[in-house]
Design a protein around this motif. Structure first.
Motif, short mmCIF file in Angstrom:
data_model
loop_
_atom_site.label_atom_id
_atom_site.label_comp_id
_atom_site.label_asym_id
_atom_site.label_seq_id
_atom_site.Cartn_x
_atom_site.Cartn_y
_atom_site.Cartn_z
N PRO A 58 -21.11 19.50 13.34
CA PRO A 58 -19.90 19.18 14.28
C PRO A 58 -18.48 19.75 13.95
O PRO A 58 -17.91 20.39 14.83
CB PRO A 58 -19.82 17.88 14.59
CG PRO A 58 -21.33 17.62 14.43
CD PRO A 58 -21.86 18.34 13.33
N MET A 59 -18.19 19.64 12.60
CA MET A 59 -16.91 19.80 11.98
C MET A 59 -16.63 21.28 12.39
O MET A 59 -15.64 21.89 12.75
CB MET A 59 -16.72 19.44 10.86
CG MET A 59 -15.31 19.90 10.22
SD MET A 59 -15.38 19.25 8.38
CE MET A 59 -15.90 20.78 7.39
N ALA A 119 -9.58 15.31 14.06
CA ALA A 119 -9.26 14.25 13.35
C ALA A 119 -10.34 12.75 13.67
O ALA A 119 -10.85 12.23 12.47
CB ALA A 119 -8.02 13.61 13.66
N TYR A 120 -10.92 13.02 14.62
CA TYR A 120 -11.77 11.82 15.07
C TYR A 120 -13.25 12.19 14.13
O TYR A 120 -13.98 11.27 13.55
CB TYR A 120 -12.12 11.70 16.53
CG TYR A 120 -13.29 10.77 16.64
CD1 TYR A 120 -13.34 9.39 16.85
CD2 TYR A 120 -14.46 11.27 17.37
CE1 TYR A 120 -14.26 8.67 16.99
CE2 TYR A 120 -15.58 10.66 17.90
CZ TYR A 120 -15.65 9.31 17.45
OH TYR A 120 -16.60 8.50 17.95
N ASP A 121 -13.54 13.36 14.21
CA ASP A 121 -14.78 13.78 13.47
C ASP A 121 -14.41 13.56 11.88
O ASP A 121 -15.69 12.97 11.22
CB ASP A 121 -14.82 15.26 13.68
CG ASP A 121 -16.26 15.90 12.86
OD1 ASP A 121 -17.35 15.57 13.17
OD2 ASP A 121 -15.79 16.66 11.81
N LEU A 124 -15.03 9.52 11.24
CA LEU A 124 -16.41 9.22 11.31
C LEU A 124 -17.24 9.58 9.92
O LEU A 124 -17.95 8.87 9.33
CB LEU A 124 -17.12 9.74 12.77
CG LEU A 124 -16.74 9.13 13.99
CD1 LEU A 124 -17.62 9.96 15.08
CD2 LEU A 124 -17.15 7.71 13.98
N ALA A 125 -16.83 11.02 9.76
CA ALA A 125 -17.41 11.39 8.47
C ALA A 125 -17.12 10.67 7.36
O ALA A 125 -17.93 10.41 6.46
CB ALA A 125 -17.17 12.98 8.40
N ILE A 126 -15.84 10.19 7.11
CA ILE A 126 -15.56 9.62 5.71
C ILE A 126 -15.54 8.10 5.92
O ILE A 126 -15.92 7.32 5.02
CB ILE A 126 -14.12 10.08 5.64
CG1 ILE A 126 -14.26 11.76 5.02
CG2 ILE A 126 -13.50 9.37 4.24
CD1 ILE A 126 -12.93 12.03 4.95
N CYS A 127 -15.18 7.38 7.06
CA CYS A 127 -15.01 6.00 7.08
C CYS A 127 -16.44 5.42 7.52
O CYS A 127 -16.79 4.14 7.33
CB CYS A 127 -13.94 5.56 8.12
SG CYS A 127 -12.42 6.06 7.59
N GLY A 216 -2.98 8.00 13.06
CA GLY A 216 -3.75 6.83 12.86
C GLY A 216 -5.01 7.06 12.20
O GLY A 216 -5.60 6.34 11.36
N SER A 217 -5.58 8.18 12.87
CA SER A 217 -7.15 8.51 11.98
C SER A 217 -7.15 8.94 10.67
O SER A 217 -7.72 8.16 9.79
CB SER A 217 -7.77 9.63 12.77
OG SER A 217 -7.87 9.24 14.42
#
Length: 314
Positions: A58-59, A119-121, A124-127, A216-217
Protein backbone atom coordinates in the motif's frame (compact mmCIF):
# COMPACT_ATOMS: atom_id res chain seq x y z
CA UNK A 1 -20.15 41.14 -27.97
CA UNK A 2 -23.08 39.67 -26.01
CA UNK A 3 -26.80 40.37 -26.41
CA UNK A 4 -26.71 43.41 -24.11
CA UNK A 5 -24.04 45.04 -26.25
CA UNK A 6 -21.22 44.55 -23.75
CA UNK A 7 -18.05 43.03 -25.20
CA UNK A 8 -17.06 39.78 -23.54
CA UNK A 9 -13.56 38.41 -23.07
CA UNK A 10 -12.71 35.43 -25.29
CA UNK A 11 -9.10 35.12 -24.21
CA UNK A 12 -6.75 36.22 -21.45
CA UNK A 13 -3.16 37.45 -21.54
CA UNK A 14 -0.83 35.76 -19.03
CA UNK A 15 2.05 38.17 -18.40
CA UNK A 16 4.12 35.51 -16.61
CA UNK A 17 7.61 36.80 -15.79
CA UNK A 18 8.12 39.85 -18.02
CA UNK A 19 11.62 40.78 -19.08
CA UNK A 20 14.00 41.09 -22.04
CA UNK A 21 14.22 38.30 -24.63
CA UNK A 22 17.46 36.85 -23.22
CA UNK A 23 15.84 36.59 -19.79
CA UNK A 24 12.84 34.82 -21.32
CA UNK A 25 15.19 32.27 -22.91
CA UNK A 26 16.90 31.67 -19.55
CA UNK A 27 13.52 31.21 -17.83
CA UNK A 28 12.40 28.88 -20.62
CA UNK A 29 15.54 26.73 -20.33
CA UNK A 30 15.33 26.49 -16.53
CA UNK A 31 11.62 25.58 -16.44
CA UNK A 32 12.04 23.10 -19.31
CA UNK A 33 14.89 21.37 -17.45
CA UNK A 34 12.81 21.21 -14.25
CA UNK A 35 9.84 19.84 -16.22
CA UNK A 36 11.94 17.11 -17.85
CA UNK A 37 13.46 16.14 -14.49
CA UNK A 38 9.99 16.06 -12.90
CA UNK A 39 8.62 13.77 -15.60
CA UNK A 40 11.70 11.52 -15.52
CA UNK A 41 11.80 11.19 -11.73
CA UNK A 42 8.10 10.53 -11.26
CA UNK A 43 7.84 8.14 -14.21
CA UNK A 44 10.84 6.24 -12.78
CA UNK A 45 9.04 5.85 -9.44
CA UNK A 46 5.87 4.60 -11.18
CA UNK A 47 7.91 2.08 -13.22
CA UNK A 48 9.82 0.95 -10.12
CA UNK A 49 6.59 0.28 -8.22
CA UNK A 50 5.02 -1.41 -11.26
CA UNK A 51 7.94 -3.72 -12.09
CA UNK A 52 9.43 -4.44 -8.66
CA UNK A 53 7.24 -6.97 -6.81
CA UNK A 54 8.75 -6.05 -3.45
CA UNK A 55 7.14 -2.62 -3.81
CA UNK A 56 3.63 -4.01 -4.34
CA UNK A 57 2.52 -2.73 -0.93
CA UNK A 58 0.00 0.00 0.00
CA UNK A 59 2.73 2.53 0.86
CA UNK A 60 4.26 2.29 -2.62
CA UNK A 61 0.88 2.11 -4.35
CA UNK A 62 0.07 5.47 -2.73
CA UNK A 63 3.49 6.77 -3.74
CA UNK A 64 3.01 5.66 -7.38
CA UNK A 65 -0.37 7.42 -7.48
CA UNK A 66 1.23 10.48 -5.90
CA UNK A 67 3.91 10.49 -8.63
CA UNK A 68 1.25 10.11 -11.32
CA UNK A 69 -0.57 13.08 -9.79
CA UNK A 70 2.61 15.18 -9.76
CA UNK A 71 3.13 14.54 -13.47
CA UNK A 72 -0.29 15.96 -14.29
CA UNK A 73 0.03 18.73 -11.70
CA UNK A 74 3.02 20.23 -13.53
CA UNK A 75 1.65 19.37 -16.98
CA UNK A 76 -1.49 21.46 -16.48
CA UNK A 77 0.62 24.64 -16.15
CA UNK A 78 4.22 24.21 -17.34
CA UNK A 79 3.71 23.52 -21.10
CA UNK A 80 1.60 26.67 -21.45
CA UNK A 81 4.18 28.59 -19.41
CA UNK A 82 6.96 27.40 -21.74
CA UNK A 83 4.98 28.48 -24.82
CA UNK A 84 4.38 31.92 -23.29
CA UNK A 85 8.11 32.45 -22.64
CA UNK A 86 8.65 32.29 -26.42
CA UNK A 87 5.39 33.97 -27.43
CA UNK A 88 4.80 37.66 -28.06
CA UNK A 89 1.03 37.52 -27.46
CA UNK A 90 1.06 35.22 -24.35
CA UNK A 91 -2.65 34.52 -24.76
CA UNK A 92 -4.79 31.68 -23.45
CA UNK A 93 -8.40 31.09 -24.48
CA UNK A 94 -11.25 31.63 -22.02
CA UNK A 95 -12.08 27.91 -21.93
CA UNK A 96 -8.38 26.99 -21.74
CA UNK A 97 -7.88 29.35 -18.80
CA UNK A 98 -10.73 27.88 -16.78
CA UNK A 99 -9.78 24.33 -17.71
CA UNK A 100 -6.29 25.02 -16.35
CA UNK A 101 -7.83 26.71 -13.28
CA UNK A 102 -10.01 23.66 -12.57
CA UNK A 103 -7.29 21.03 -13.03
CA UNK A 104 -4.71 23.06 -11.11
CA UNK A 105 -6.90 23.32 -8.00
CA UNK A 106 -8.37 19.81 -8.34
CA UNK A 107 -4.94 18.19 -8.58
CA UNK A 108 -3.67 20.35 -5.71
CA UNK A 109 -6.65 19.26 -3.57
CA UNK A 110 -6.05 15.62 -4.53
CA UNK A 111 -2.43 16.02 -3.40
CA UNK A 112 -3.64 17.16 0.04
CA UNK A 113 -5.79 14.05 0.36
CA UNK A 114 -3.00 11.73 -0.80
CA UNK A 115 -0.63 13.19 1.78
CA UNK A 116 -3.32 12.48 4.40
CA UNK A 117 -3.73 8.88 3.23
CA UNK A 118 0.05 8.36 3.23
CA UNK A 119 0.21 9.70 6.78
CA UNK A 120 -2.58 7.30 7.81
CA UNK A 121 -0.71 4.41 6.18
CA UNK A 122 2.48 5.24 8.13
CA UNK A 123 0.46 5.57 11.34
CA UNK A 124 -0.99 2.08 10.90
CA UNK A 125 2.34 0.56 9.89
CA UNK A 126 4.26 1.98 12.88
CA UNK A 127 1.65 2.39 15.63
CA UNK A 128 -0.39 -0.75 14.87
CA UNK A 129 2.02 -3.07 13.04
CA UNK A 130 0.28 -6.32 14.05
CA UNK A 131 -3.09 -5.12 12.72
CA UNK A 132 -1.65 -3.40 9.63
CA UNK A 133 -2.04 -6.36 7.18
CA UNK A 134 -5.67 -6.94 8.20
CA UNK A 135 -6.63 -3.22 8.14
CA UNK A 136 -4.69 -1.93 5.12
CA UNK A 137 -5.89 -4.55 2.67
CA UNK A 138 -5.76 -4.24 -1.10
CA UNK A 139 -9.46 -3.39 -1.10
CA UNK A 140 -9.08 -0.56 1.42
CA UNK A 141 -6.03 0.71 -0.47
CA UNK A 142 -8.05 0.86 -3.71
CA UNK A 143 -10.96 2.61 -1.94
CA UNK A 144 -8.66 5.24 -0.41
CA UNK A 145 -6.96 5.91 -3.77
CA UNK A 146 -10.35 6.26 -5.48
CA UNK A 147 -11.66 8.59 -2.76
CA UNK A 148 -8.59 10.83 -3.06
CA UNK A 149 -9.09 11.28 -6.79
CA UNK A 150 -12.88 11.63 -6.57
CA UNK A 151 -13.05 14.12 -3.69
CA UNK A 152 -10.08 16.05 -5.09
CA UNK A 153 -11.85 16.67 -8.39
CA UNK A 154 -15.23 17.42 -6.81
CA UNK A 155 -13.98 19.77 -4.06
CA UNK A 156 -13.68 22.97 -6.13
CA UNK A 157 -15.90 22.07 -9.07
CA UNK A 158 -18.98 24.09 -8.02
CA UNK A 159 -17.16 27.33 -7.01
CA UNK A 160 -15.05 27.22 -10.19
CA UNK A 161 -18.19 26.67 -12.28
CA UNK A 162 -19.78 29.77 -10.71
CA UNK A 163 -16.61 31.83 -11.25
CA UNK A 164 -16.57 30.82 -14.93
CA UNK A 165 -20.16 32.08 -15.31
CA UNK A 166 -19.28 35.59 -14.10
CA UNK A 167 -19.20 38.33 -16.78
CA UNK A 168 -15.74 39.24 -18.10
CA UNK A 169 -15.90 42.34 -20.28
CA UNK A 170 -12.28 43.57 -20.06
CA UNK A 171 -9.49 44.15 -19.31
CA UNK A 172 -8.16 40.65 -19.91
CA UNK A 173 -4.56 40.89 -18.63
CA UNK A 174 -3.57 38.48 -15.82
CA UNK A 175 -0.30 39.39 -14.12
CA UNK A 176 0.56 35.75 -13.40
CA UNK A 177 1.91 32.70 -15.23
CA UNK A 178 -1.31 30.69 -14.66
CA UNK A 179 -5.03 31.24 -14.21
CA UNK A 180 -5.49 31.70 -10.46
CA UNK A 181 -8.56 32.65 -8.47
CA UNK A 182 -7.62 36.17 -7.30
CA UNK A 183 -6.55 37.55 -10.72
CA UNK A 184 -9.68 36.08 -12.35
CA UNK A 185 -12.00 37.51 -9.70
CA UNK A 186 -10.31 40.90 -10.09
CA UNK A 187 -11.08 40.89 -13.85
CA UNK A 188 -14.78 40.11 -13.45
CA UNK A 189 -17.16 42.96 -14.32
CA UNK A 190 -19.52 41.98 -11.51
CA UNK A 191 -18.61 42.05 -7.85
CA UNK A 192 -19.17 38.60 -6.32
CA UNK A 193 -17.76 38.54 -2.79
CA UNK A 194 -19.92 35.51 -1.84
CA UNK A 195 -18.43 33.27 -4.53
CA UNK A 196 -14.92 34.45 -3.68
CA UNK A 197 -15.57 33.87 0.03
CA UNK A 198 -16.94 30.37 -0.62
CA UNK A 199 -13.92 29.47 -2.78
CA UNK A 200 -11.39 30.66 -0.19
CA UNK A 201 -13.37 29.04 2.63
CA UNK A 202 -13.37 25.67 0.86
CA UNK A 203 -9.63 25.98 0.12
CA UNK A 204 -8.78 27.01 3.68
CA UNK A 205 -10.95 24.25 5.17
CA UNK A 206 -9.32 21.54 3.05
CA UNK A 207 -5.80 22.81 3.77
CA UNK A 208 -6.29 23.28 7.53
CA UNK A 209 -8.15 19.99 8.14
CA UNK A 210 -5.68 17.91 6.12
CA UNK A 211 -2.57 19.48 7.68
CA UNK A 212 -4.02 19.00 11.18
CA UNK A 213 -4.72 15.35 10.40
CA UNK A 214 -1.22 14.84 9.00
CA UNK A 215 0.45 16.53 11.97
CA UNK A 216 -1.70 14.52 14.38
CA UNK A 217 -0.82 11.26 12.65
CA UNK A 218 2.91 11.96 12.69
CA UNK A 219 2.78 13.07 16.32
CA UNK A 220 1.43 9.62 17.21
CA UNK A 221 4.03 8.04 14.92
CA UNK A 222 6.83 9.98 16.62
CA UNK A 223 5.65 8.83 20.04
CA UNK A 224 5.60 5.21 18.85
CA UNK A 225 9.04 5.49 17.21
CA UNK A 226 10.65 6.87 20.36
CA UNK A 227 9.44 3.76 22.21
CA UNK A 228 11.10 1.36 19.76
CA UNK A 229 13.96 -0.34 21.63
CA UNK A 230 16.05 -1.05 18.52
CA UNK A 231 18.10 1.87 17.17
CA UNK A 232 17.98 0.31 13.68
CA UNK A 233 14.18 0.18 13.87
CA UNK A 234 14.02 3.82 14.94
CA UNK A 235 16.31 4.86 12.06
CA UNK A 236 14.19 3.00 9.50
CA UNK A 237 10.95 4.55 10.81
CA UNK A 238 12.48 8.03 10.97
CA UNK A 239 13.85 7.62 7.43
CA UNK A 240 10.47 6.66 5.97
CA UNK A 241 8.43 9.24 7.88
CA UNK A 242 11.10 11.92 7.50
CA UNK A 243 10.77 11.90 3.71
CA UNK A 244 6.98 12.25 4.00
CA UNK A 245 7.31 15.16 6.42
CA UNK A 246 9.77 16.99 4.15
CA UNK A 247 7.27 16.75 1.25
CA UNK A 248 4.42 17.88 3.52
CA UNK A 249 6.47 20.85 4.78
CA UNK A 250 7.42 21.98 1.26
CA UNK A 251 3.90 21.72 -0.12
CA UNK A 252 1.84 23.01 2.81
CA UNK A 253 4.31 25.72 3.77
CA UNK A 254 3.78 27.47 0.44
CA UNK A 255 0.05 26.85 -0.15
CA UNK A 256 -0.82 28.08 3.36
CA UNK A 257 0.97 31.36 2.61
CA UNK A 258 -1.09 31.69 -0.59
CA UNK A 259 -4.56 30.50 0.39
CA UNK A 260 -4.85 30.59 4.21
CA UNK A 261 -2.80 33.52 5.55
CA UNK A 262 -3.63 37.11 4.50
CA UNK A 263 -1.67 37.85 1.30
CA UNK A 264 -2.97 41.30 0.37
CA UNK A 265 0.27 42.89 1.55
CA UNK A 266 2.45 40.62 -0.59
CA UNK A 267 3.58 41.84 -4.00
CA UNK A 268 2.46 40.23 -7.26
CA UNK A 269 6.03 39.03 -7.80
CA UNK A 270 6.01 37.31 -4.41
CA UNK A 271 2.74 35.58 -5.31
CA UNK A 272 4.31 34.31 -8.52
CA UNK A 273 7.42 33.02 -6.73
CA UNK A 274 5.39 31.22 -4.04
CA UNK A 275 3.14 29.65 -6.69
CA UNK A 276 6.19 28.62 -8.70
CA UNK A 277 7.67 26.87 -5.65
CA UNK A 278 4.67 24.66 -4.85
CA UNK A 279 3.53 24.08 -8.44
CA UNK A 280 6.86 23.54 -10.25
CA UNK A 281 9.80 23.21 -7.83
CA UNK A 282 8.21 20.89 -5.23
CA UNK A 283 7.16 18.20 -7.77
CA UNK A 284 10.76 17.88 -9.03
CA UNK A 285 12.09 17.46 -5.47
CA UNK A 286 9.60 14.78 -4.40
CA UNK A 287 11.18 11.87 -6.35
CA UNK A 288 14.60 12.80 -4.95
CA UNK A 289 13.26 13.01 -1.39
CA UNK A 290 11.44 9.68 -1.55
CA UNK A 291 14.19 7.77 -3.36
CA UNK A 292 17.25 9.09 -1.51
CA UNK A 293 15.81 8.22 1.91
CA UNK A 294 14.39 4.80 0.97
CA UNK A 295 16.64 1.79 0.46
CA UNK A 296 13.96 -0.35 -1.24
CA UNK A 297 13.11 2.45 -3.67
CA UNK A 298 16.77 3.09 -4.50
CA UNK A 299 17.27 -0.62 -5.23
CA UNK A 300 14.14 -0.74 -7.42
CA UNK A 301 15.18 2.41 -9.32
CA UNK A 302 18.59 0.88 -10.02
CA UNK A 303 16.85 -2.17 -11.48
CA UNK A 304 14.66 0.05 -13.65
CA UNK A 305 17.72 1.93 -14.95
CA UNK A 306 19.54 -1.34 -15.64
CA UNK A 307 16.51 -2.69 -17.52
CA UNK A 308 16.33 0.49 -19.60
CA UNK A 309 20.03 0.23 -20.50
CA UNK A 310 19.60 -3.41 -21.53
CA UNK A 311 16.61 -2.46 -23.71
CA UNK A 312 18.64 0.33 -25.36
CA UNK A 313 21.62 -1.91 -26.12
CA UNK A 314 19.56 -4.86 -27.40
Amino acid sequence: MNKSGISTVTQFVLLGFPGPWKMQIIFFSMILLIYILTLTGNIAIICAVRWHHQLHTPMYVFLANFSFLEIWYVTCTVPNMLVNFLSKTKTISFSGCFTQFYFFFSLGTTECFFLCVMAYDRYLAICRPLHYPTIMTGKLCAILVSLCWLTGFLGHSVPILFISQLPYCGPNIIDHFLCDVDPLMALSCASSPIIEHVFHSVSSLIIILTILYILGSYTLVLRAVLRVPSSAGRRKAFSTCGSHLVVVSLFYGTIMVMYVSPTSGNSVTMHKIITLIYSVVTPVLNPLIYSLRNRDMKFALRQVLCAMRIMQTS
